[in-house]
Enzyme design. Structure first.
Site, PDB file in Angstrom:
ATOM      1  N   ASN A   8     -17.975  -9.830  11.561  1.00  0.00           N
ATOM      2  CA  ASN A   8     -18.816 -10.564  12.517  1.00  0.00           C
ATOM      3  C   ASN A   8     -20.280 -10.271  12.180  1.00  0.00           C
ATOM      4  OD1 ASN A   8     -20.138 -11.676  14.684  1.00  0.00           O
ATOM      5  ND2 ASN A   8     -19.303 -10.260  16.216  1.00  0.00           N
ATOM      6  N   TRP A   9     -20.926 -11.262  11.576  1.00  0.00           N
ATOM      7  CA  TRP A   9     -22.309 -11.042  11.125  1.00  0.00           C
ATOM      8  C   TRP A   9     -23.334 -11.185  12.250  1.00  0.00           C
ATOM      9  CZ3 TRP A   9     -22.335 -14.295   5.918  1.00  0.00           C
ATOM     10  CH2 TRP A   9     -21.538 -13.636   4.988  1.00  0.00           C
ATOM     11  N   LYS A  10     -22.893 -11.651  13.403  1.00  0.00           N
ATOM     12  CA  LYS A  10     -23.798 -11.840  14.548  1.00  0.00           C
ATOM     13  C   LYS A  10     -25.044 -12.639  14.119  1.00  0.00           C
ATOM     14  CE  LYS A  10     -21.916  -7.615  16.435  1.00  0.00           C
ATOM     15  NZ  LYS A  10     -22.056  -6.473  17.304  1.00  0.00           N
ATOM     16  N   HIS A  93     -16.523 -12.275  22.941  1.00  0.00           N
ATOM     17  CA  HIS A  93     -17.116 -11.028  22.456  1.00  0.00           C
ATOM     18  C   HIS A  93     -17.950 -10.409  23.582  1.00  0.00           C
ATOM     19  CE1 HIS A  93     -19.734  -8.320  20.206  1.00  0.00           C
ATOM     20  NE2 HIS A  93     -18.785  -8.305  19.287  1.00  0.00           N
ATOM     21  N   GLU A 165     -11.709  -4.500  21.666  1.00  0.00           N
ATOM     22  CA  GLU A 165     -13.023  -3.959  21.319  1.00  0.00           C
ATOM     23  C   GLU A 165     -13.587  -3.191  22.517  1.00  0.00           C
ATOM     24  OE1 GLU A 165     -14.944  -5.891  17.771  1.00  0.00           O
ATOM     25  OE2 GLU A 165     -15.694  -6.963  19.498  1.00  0.00           O
ATOM     26  N   GLY A 236     -21.373  -4.083  12.202  1.00  0.00           N
ATOM     27  CA  GLY A 236     -22.367  -3.482  11.302  1.00  0.00           C
ATOM     28  C   GLY A 236     -21.911  -3.318   9.862  1.00  0.00           C
TER      29      GLY A 236
HETATM   30  C1  PEP Z   1     -18.557  -5.941  17.161  1.00  0.00           C
HETATM   31  O1  PEP Z   1     -19.653  -6.090  17.700  1.00  0.00           O
HETATM   32  O2  PEP Z   1     -17.654  -6.778  17.272  1.00  0.00           O
HETATM   33  C2  PEP Z   1     -18.323  -4.719  16.387  1.00  0.00           C
HETATM   34  C3  PEP Z   1     -17.093  -4.339  16.218  1.00  0.00           C
HETATM   35  O3  PEP Z   1     -19.447  -4.092  15.933  1.00  0.00           O
HETATM   36  P1  PEP Z   1     -19.494  -2.719  15.121  1.00  0.00           P
HETATM   37  O4  PEP Z   1     -18.451  -2.762  14.047  1.00  0.00           O
HETATM   38  O5  PEP Z   1     -20.872  -2.678  14.555  1.00  0.00           O
HETATM   39  O6  PEP Z   1     -19.233  -1.635  16.107  1.00  0.00           O
END
Ligand code: PEP
Length: 256
Positions: A8-10, A93, A165, A236
């Protein structure tokens, strides 16, 4: 069951940066049949990237869309428009829930719109730190899962992916701390139990459940071997090509 590695590149990478990254990623990874590699760039990148992508290696996901297919909704794009461009869409999300105030009703409509438009929804659910501290995790998971799937029939549940998550484990959360495999296993069990109650045992076991939250090359192997986990949703670390590739290779090793 195949495993899913979803980046997930956001709101990162413009079209040029995303294109270069994907070009390199395609060169680096072979065609792993048992690992589904998915990247979720910004909406603006989807069209150009869909033209350059080798879909036998990498699939595209959207990060969001609106639940109605067309009409007077200034500023929105729809799942109908994404049909054919992407295979997946991340729905619910925690950033959409808490920054953009999406509730379970809206999330349910988006999940239904995905399925209607032949896109697999990746439904994200997870408790915040205070909910866990107050012993509310079970209720939050139940409500977000049942709420998010409220428009999904038994015939369509095999078209859905669920991602657990825990918000307290997501790296962009203040004072984030990684979840332990035992903490994840406990919640995956709750998710399967809820799915069983709604859709029956056989169906419940067929729904892929991913984990997301501070996944790195160093912990990916441990998370991928949590019972009931079918893959990872990565924020990330998915922005760093070497780390994302490492995690993909770990998934390949673990799936043997
Ligand atoms: C996310 O925001 O979906 C996520 C899993 O982020 P990170 O891997 O950076 O914790």
């Amino acid at each position: 069951m195949k495993s899913y590695i979803v980046g997930n590149w956001k709101l990162n990478f413009n079209v040029g940066e995303a294109s270069i990254y994907l070009h390199k990623l395609q060169k680096k990874i072979p065609n792993y049949r048992d690992v589904e590699v998915v990247v979720a760039p910004t909406a603006l990148c989807l069209q150009p990237l869909s033209l350059q992508l080798d879909r036998t290696k990498i699939k595209l996901a959207a990060q969001n869309a609106f639940y109605n297919d067309f009409g007077a909704y200034t500023g929105e794009i729809s799942f109908a428009e994404l049909n054919g461009l992407v295979n997946y869409c991340i729905i619910g999300h925690s950033e959409r829930r808490y920054i953009f105030h999406e509730d379970d009703k809206m999330i349910a409509k988006k999940v239904a719109a995905c399925i209607r438009n032949k896109i697999t929804p990746i439904l994200c659910i997870g408790e915040i730190e205070s909910e866990r501290a107050f012993g509310e995790t079970k209720d939050v998971i139940h409500d977000q899962l049942v709420g998010g799937l409220s428009e999904v029939s038994a015939e369509d549940i095999d078209k859905v992916i669920v991602a657990y998550e825990p918000v307290w484990a997501i790296s962009s959360t203040k004072d984030a701390k990684p979840a332990t495999p035992d903490e994840i296993a406990e919640v995956v069990e709750m998710i399967r139990q809820n799915l069983k109650e709604i859709y029956g045992a056989k169906t419940a076991d067929a729904v892929p459940v991913l984990f997301g939250g501070s996944v790195k090359p160093t912990n990916a192997g441990a998370y991928l071997t949590v019972p009931g986990i079918s893959g990872l949703l990565i924020g990330g670390a998915s922005l760093i090509l070497e780390q994302f590739t490492d995690i993909i290779e770990t998934a390949k090793r673990v799936s043997k």
